[in-house]
Design a protein around this motif. Sequence first.
Motif, PDB file in Angstrom:
ATOM      1  N   CYS A 170       0.854  -1.186   0.000  1.00  0.00           N
ATOM      2  CA  CYS A 170       0.000   0.000   0.000  1.00  0.00           C
ATOM      3  C   CYS A 170       0.892   1.238   0.000  1.00  0.00           C
ATOM      4  N   LEU A 171       0.270   2.396  -0.116  1.00  0.00           N
ATOM      5  CA  LEU A 171       1.059   3.627  -0.160  1.00  0.00           C
ATOM      6  C   LEU A 171       1.811   3.867   1.140  1.00  0.00           C
ATOM      7  N   GLU A 172       1.239   3.465   2.258  1.00  0.00           N
ATOM      8  CA  GLU A 172       1.926   3.678   3.535  1.00  0.00           C
ATOM      9  C   GLU A 172       3.209   2.862   3.616  1.00  0.00           C
ATOM     10  N   LYS A 175       5.786   4.512   1.289  1.00  0.00           N
ATOM     11  CA  LYS A 175       6.424   5.676   1.910  1.00  0.00           C
ATOM     12  C   LYS A 175       7.483   5.236   2.925  1.00  0.00           C
ATOM     13  N   PHE A 200      -2.558  -2.075  -5.457  1.00  0.00           N
ATOM     14  CA  PHE A 200      -2.759  -0.967  -4.522  1.00  0.00           C
ATOM     15  C   PHE A 200      -4.209  -0.486  -4.604  1.00  0.00           C
ATOM     16  N   GLU A 202      -5.325   2.124  -3.281  1.00  0.00           N
ATOM     17  CA  GLU A 202      -5.360   3.592  -3.346  1.00  0.00           C
ATOM     18  C   GLU A 202      -5.063   4.146  -4.735  1.00  0.00           C
ATOM     19  N   LEU A 203      -4.581   3.288  -5.653  1.00  0.00           N
ATOM     20  CA  LEU A 203      -4.181   3.768  -6.974  1.00  0.00           C
ATOM     21  C   LEU A 203      -5.225   3.419  -8.026  1.00  0.00           C
ATOM     22  N   CYS A 213       7.269   5.745  -9.650  1.00  0.00           N
ATOM     23  CA  CYS A 213       7.296   6.482  -8.383  1.00  0.00           C
ATOM     24  C   CYS A 213       8.685   7.051  -8.140  1.00  0.00           C
ATOM     25  N   LEU A 225       4.302  10.466  -8.288  1.00  0.00           N
ATOM     26  CA  LEU A 225       3.849   9.342  -9.085  1.00  0.00           C
ATOM     27  C   LEU A 225       3.492   9.796 -10.499  1.00  0.00           C
ATOM     28  N   ILE A 315       2.221  12.871  -3.560  1.00  0.00           N
ATOM     29  CA  ILE A 315       1.692  12.171  -2.400  1.00  0.00           C
ATOM     30  C   ILE A 315       2.501  12.602  -1.177  1.00  0.00           C
TER      31      ILE A 315
END
Length: 317
Positions: A170-172, A175, A200, A202-203, A213, A225, A315
């Motif tokens: 996931c994005l978390e 990161k 993902f 979220e995407l 990315c 992104l 993001i």
Amino acid sequence: MEGLIDNIAETKSVLSIQSHVVHGYVGNKASSFPLQMLNWEVDLLNTVNLSNHTGYGSFKGSASTKSDLLTIFEGLKKINVEYDALLTGYSSGYDTLEAVGDICIGIKNNEKSEKNVTWLLDTVMGDEGVLYVDENVIPVYKKLLESQLVDIITPNQFELEILLDHKITCLETLKKEMKLFHEKYKVKHVILSTLYADGFQELEGGPETLYCCVSSISVPDKLILYKIDKIDGYFTGVGDMFSALLLDRITKLNDIIPATNQALSVMKKVLTVTKHFSGKSGSINDANMKDCELRVIECKNIYNDNEELYQPIFIPK
């Protein structure tokens, strides 16, 4: 002849250490001509010498040994060759990759040189959960990164997960892993060349959508992104050419956001031209694969394009 010299720009120099094929365009064959068209003097050191890409299902040739690479580089040192940049890609085994590390770390640490050498490391190991190198290269890549001398790295999602021993779901987690990478290895720019949208929530997009990315110390508070629609077909050498274009743009623009956008935009045009001329969708061990080689020569007037076709998505970290 008047004004002739005024219109000729001085070249930069790069040592490109990658694979070589006699027929087709991967590794050094995919990188050298675009860089030459972009005013780079390109010295080629080949980690393998093959008749063609292994994806044809049939090939002949051999891998360079550690001794082969170090001996050739010793010859370069004796004539005092210096470089503005290093571009390193596919190495088949750990001993060859160790030689690549010895060469590049030696160049970066050369106190006699006044050049500020940029090292772009493309960690060519595998994709979509499949390794296509020996597992013993993984600790060598980590060792190269631990030198803290690599400036730019261009892994895909699978390769980044291997280097950090963590899954990106996931994005978390993305990161978190990017932050860890910068802290651990001091790499200035991490360009995750391929992130799969369908993994993902979220995407936006499904299996036919990819993201590139960017995480950079020059943009400390954001990930960048770029949403990319896949072009149908199997293409080889895409990552090799992208890394070469990225190295050129970062060196010239000194700004990671437009540099990545321009490199991606040129690649989209190259793949569009390749798809047009091939007219077929090749795949690994497919009889049509020969028709799907990148149209490197036909695209000679595209490499210097500065068009930015993608909208950056920021993001917060």
